[in-house]
Design a protein around this motif. Structure first.
Motif, short mmCIF file in Angstrom:
data_model
loop_
_atom_site.label_atom_id
_atom_site.label_comp_id
_atom_site.label_asym_id
_atom_site.label_seq_id
_atom_site.Cartn_x
_atom_site.Cartn_y
_atom_site.Cartn_z
N SER A 344 50.53 -28.36 -29.68
CA SER A 344 50.75 -27.49 -28.55
C SER A 344 52.43 -27.27 -28.16
N LEU A 345 53.03 -27.42 -29.36
CA LEU A 345 54.43 -27.10 -29.25
C LEU A 345 55.04 -25.66 -29.71
N PRO A 346 56.16 -25.21 -29.29
CA PRO A 346 56.66 -23.86 -29.64
C PRO A 346 57.18 -24.02 -31.24
N PRO A 347 56.61 -23.00 -32.03
CA PRO A 347 57.23 -23.05 -33.42
C PRO A 347 58.50 -22.42 -33.52
N VAL A 348 59.20 -22.49 -34.63
CA VAL A 348 60.36 -21.73 -34.95
C VAL A 348 60.47 -20.53 -35.86
N ARG A 349 59.24 -20.34 -36.39
CA ARG A 349 58.97 -19.32 -37.12
C ARG A 349 58.59 -17.83 -36.56
N ALA A 350 59.51 -16.92 -36.41
CA ALA A 350 59.42 -15.91 -35.70
C ALA A 350 58.17 -15.17 -35.85
N ALA A 351 57.40 -15.00 -37.31
CA ALA A 351 56.21 -14.36 -37.56
C ALA A 351 55.12 -14.65 -36.73
N LEU A 352 55.23 -15.93 -36.27
CA LEU A 352 53.90 -16.47 -35.50
C LEU A 352 53.82 -16.05 -34.30
N TYR A 353 54.87 -15.54 -33.54
CA TYR A 353 55.14 -15.12 -32.43
C TYR A 353 54.37 -13.58 -32.37
N GLU A 354 53.98 -13.02 -33.42
CA GLU A 354 53.39 -11.66 -33.50
C GLU A 354 52.12 -11.74 -33.99
N ASP A 355 51.59 -13.11 -34.26
CA ASP A 355 50.29 -13.15 -34.76
C ASP A 355 49.33 -12.92 -33.63
N PRO A 356 48.42 -11.76 -33.79
CA PRO A 356 47.46 -11.40 -32.77
C PRO A 356 46.63 -12.20 -32.67
N ALA A 357 46.00 -13.19 -33.48
CA ALA A 357 45.11 -14.35 -32.99
C ALA A 357 45.77 -15.44 -32.32
N LEU A 358 47.06 -15.84 -32.61
CA LEU A 358 47.64 -16.72 -31.70
C LEU A 358 47.98 -16.15 -30.34
N ILE A 359 48.35 -15.00 -30.38
CA ILE A 359 48.88 -14.30 -28.97
C ILE A 359 47.41 -14.15 -28.00
N ARG A 360 46.12 -14.15 -28.64
CA ARG A 360 45.04 -14.30 -27.93
C ARG A 360 44.84 -15.48 -27.41
N ALA A 361 45.13 -16.54 -28.38
CA ALA A 361 44.82 -17.88 -27.94
C ALA A 361 45.82 -18.43 -26.82
N TYR A 362 47.18 -18.02 -27.25
CA TYR A 362 48.23 -18.56 -26.25
C TYR A 362 48.99 -17.08 -25.70
N PRO A 363 48.44 -16.65 -24.45
CA PRO A 363 49.00 -15.51 -23.93
C PRO A 363 50.35 -15.45 -23.64
N TYR A 364 51.04 -16.72 -23.51
CA TYR A 364 52.30 -16.80 -22.92
C TYR A 364 53.37 -16.56 -24.13
N LEU A 365 52.83 -16.18 -25.47
CA LEU A 365 53.80 -16.59 -26.66
C LEU A 365 55.03 -15.15 -26.35
N GLU A 366 54.40 -14.22 -26.07
CA GLU A 366 55.48 -13.09 -26.03
C GLU A 366 56.49 -13.30 -24.73
N THR A 367 55.98 -13.90 -23.76
CA THR A 367 57.05 -14.31 -22.81
C THR A 367 58.16 -15.37 -23.29
N LEU A 368 57.37 -16.38 -24.18
CA LEU A 368 58.25 -17.34 -24.62
C LEU A 368 59.24 -16.69 -25.67
N ARG A 369 58.81 -15.73 -26.56
CA ARG A 369 59.70 -15.15 -27.59
C ARG A 369 60.71 -14.45 -26.81
N GLN A 370 60.65 -13.85 -25.76
CA GLN A 370 61.61 -13.17 -25.14
C GLN A 370 62.77 -14.20 -24.53
N SER A 371 62.18 -15.15 -24.01
CA SER A 371 63.07 -16.40 -23.52
C SER A 371 63.81 -17.03 -24.58
N VAL A 372 63.19 -17.19 -25.72
CA VAL A 372 63.90 -18.03 -26.75
C VAL A 372 65.10 -16.98 -27.30
N LEU A 373 64.66 -15.78 -27.53
CA LEU A 373 65.74 -14.87 -27.90
C LEU A 373 67.04 -14.44 -27.24
#
Length: 423
Positions: A344-373
């Motif tokens: 349950s920790l945010p990874p550093v690999r960029a591709a994982l934030y665009e993985d559809p299955a992970l986004i469905r399981a972790y809906p906050y990933l896009e918000t987190l990606r924007q915040s990290v960038l």
């Protein structure tokens, strides 16, 4: 360190030559390749117990390079102190260090960790801002392992009832926290305002969001006496004066603030991504009733401080080649996926934030990606611990309304000057 949710912290720079280590033998008595052999990975406490299985996978395929996990206390300060004590003694007990991103500059300048070959790691596959946390003096001294960025959690059910959107600016946050929260018997806003590393993070985010900085040039230049820094501290002081930051919030760390939000006592909370899963767990009073957006700033989205941890090779390691391979394994895409799904920790690999299955399981990933960038590192300095203590003391006085933001930035500039000039 709570895996650097804190949000996740002179000395002579030592050039460490990785070649030239004396050969050694493994337990069977056979000569082992130079720089290779069993290792120890040291980290703060693994709160989710996911790291052991990852290392078991490594050990099954590397009989001569087995890794032993050493867990230090959960407290970031205690972990840092114990690591430094070992490293200063010249001990080769630790090979790979899992360090808070804010410690990289300090450990590198002290000669505790070895510079790494950039070509050995797929740095272009990582979220760009996280790589900067692993460098010092234009050299790579660590590899990003876990990242973090602050998010603004809000009670979606309440804002929906009021017909309002989550705030994008400080003014909107202040208005909603001041006017809506009291109608529901709630406090308006909280972050991590106890005088510890969390207060440094919250204050730095406010300064950066206003366009300011605390230090520049890897800690060599003080930049805090500025209109932007004053505006950032005024955001915090104004919340206290106007009552939408409660006196109780000035005693919060990560978990105290998370519990206040999860118990339904807060309209808005600044905290790390781990809160999303915990506050949606069974038994939570706010499960399914909140959302998360990027932190607000003066005129739009603000700037988070980067949290997380980096993996570094001890300069005293007898097996640096094995240590570098272990770091490459732990930052591979397959393992980074497990960092998210098992830890349950945010990874550093960029591709994982665009993985559809992970986004469905972790809906906050896009918000987190924007915040990290959009995020920036904490002030880089070989004496980061002293910098952080100075920031905490000054901002504590600002939030206690004992000192104005204008007085505070002038004082902080004076106190940081000697720290930045130390040789």
């Amino acid at each position: 360190m709570r895996w650097m949710h804190t949000a996740g912290r002179g000395l002579l720079v030592v050039a460490v030559v990785l070649a030239g280590y004396a050969g050694f033998t493994d337990r069977t008595g056979a000569a082992a390749p130079r720089g290779r052999g069993p290792m120890t990975l040291v980290t703060a406490g693994d709160l989710t117990d996911y790291l052991g299985p990852l290392l078991d996978d490594w050990n099954r395929g590397h009989a001569g390079e087995r890794v032993t996990l050493v867990e230090l206390p959960d407290s970031a300060d205690e972990t840092r102190a114990q690591m430094i004590s070992e490293l200063r003694s010249g001990s080769d007990r630790f090979d790979v260090l899992n360090i808070d991103v804010a410690w990289t500059s300090e450990f590198a300048a002290a000669g505790f960790i070895s510079p790494l070959n950039r070509d050995r790691f797929p740095l272009k596959s990582f979220l760009a801002p996280v790589v900067d946390t692993a460098t010092f003096d234009d050299r790579l001294y660590a590899v990003p392992y876990v990242t973090n960025a602050g998010l603004l959690y809000y009670r979606k059910d309440i804002l929906d009832r009021e017909g309002q959107q989550p705030p994008r600016t400080w003014a909107e946050l202040a208005r909603q926290a001041r006017t809506i929260a009291p109608e529901y018997g709630m406090d308006g806003y909280a972050g991590q305002f106890l005088p510890y590393e969390g207060l440094t993070v919250n204050a730095t985010e406010a300064v950066h969001s206003a366009g300011g900085s605390i230090l520049l040039d890897d800690g060599a230049r003080v930049a805090v006496d500025s209109a932007a820094a004053r505006a950032g501290l005024e955001f915090l002081a104004g919340g206290v004066r106007e009552g939408w930051i409660s006196p109780e919030a000035r005693g919060y760390k990560e978990e105290e603030s998370r519990r206040a939000f999860q118990d339904g006592r807060l309209l808005f909370l600044r905290n790390w991504p781990y809160v999303y899963s915990v506050a949606n767990a069974p038994g939570s009073k706010v499960a399914g009733r909140f959302g998360a957006v990027p932190l607000p700033g003066p005129t739009g989205p603000g700037t988070s401080v980067l949290g997380g941890s980096n993996l570094a090779v001890s300069s005293h390691s007898r097996h640096p080649e094995s240590a570098a391979d272990l770091i490459a394994y732990l930052t591979s895409e397959r393992v980074q996926r497990q960092v998210l799904t098992e830890g349950s920790l945010p990874p550093v690999r960029a591709a994982l934030y665009e993985d559809p299955a992970l986004i469905r399981a972790y809906p906050y990933l896009e918000t987190l990606r924007q915040s990290v960038l959009a995020a920036e590192p904490r002030p880089k300095s070989p004496r980061y611990d002293q910098v952080s203590l100075a920031v905490q003391a000054v901002v504590q006085d600002v939030m206690a309304l004992r000192q104005t933001p204008q007085e505070a930035v002038a004082r902080l500039s004076r106190e940081l000057g000697p720290i930045s000039r130390k040789g």
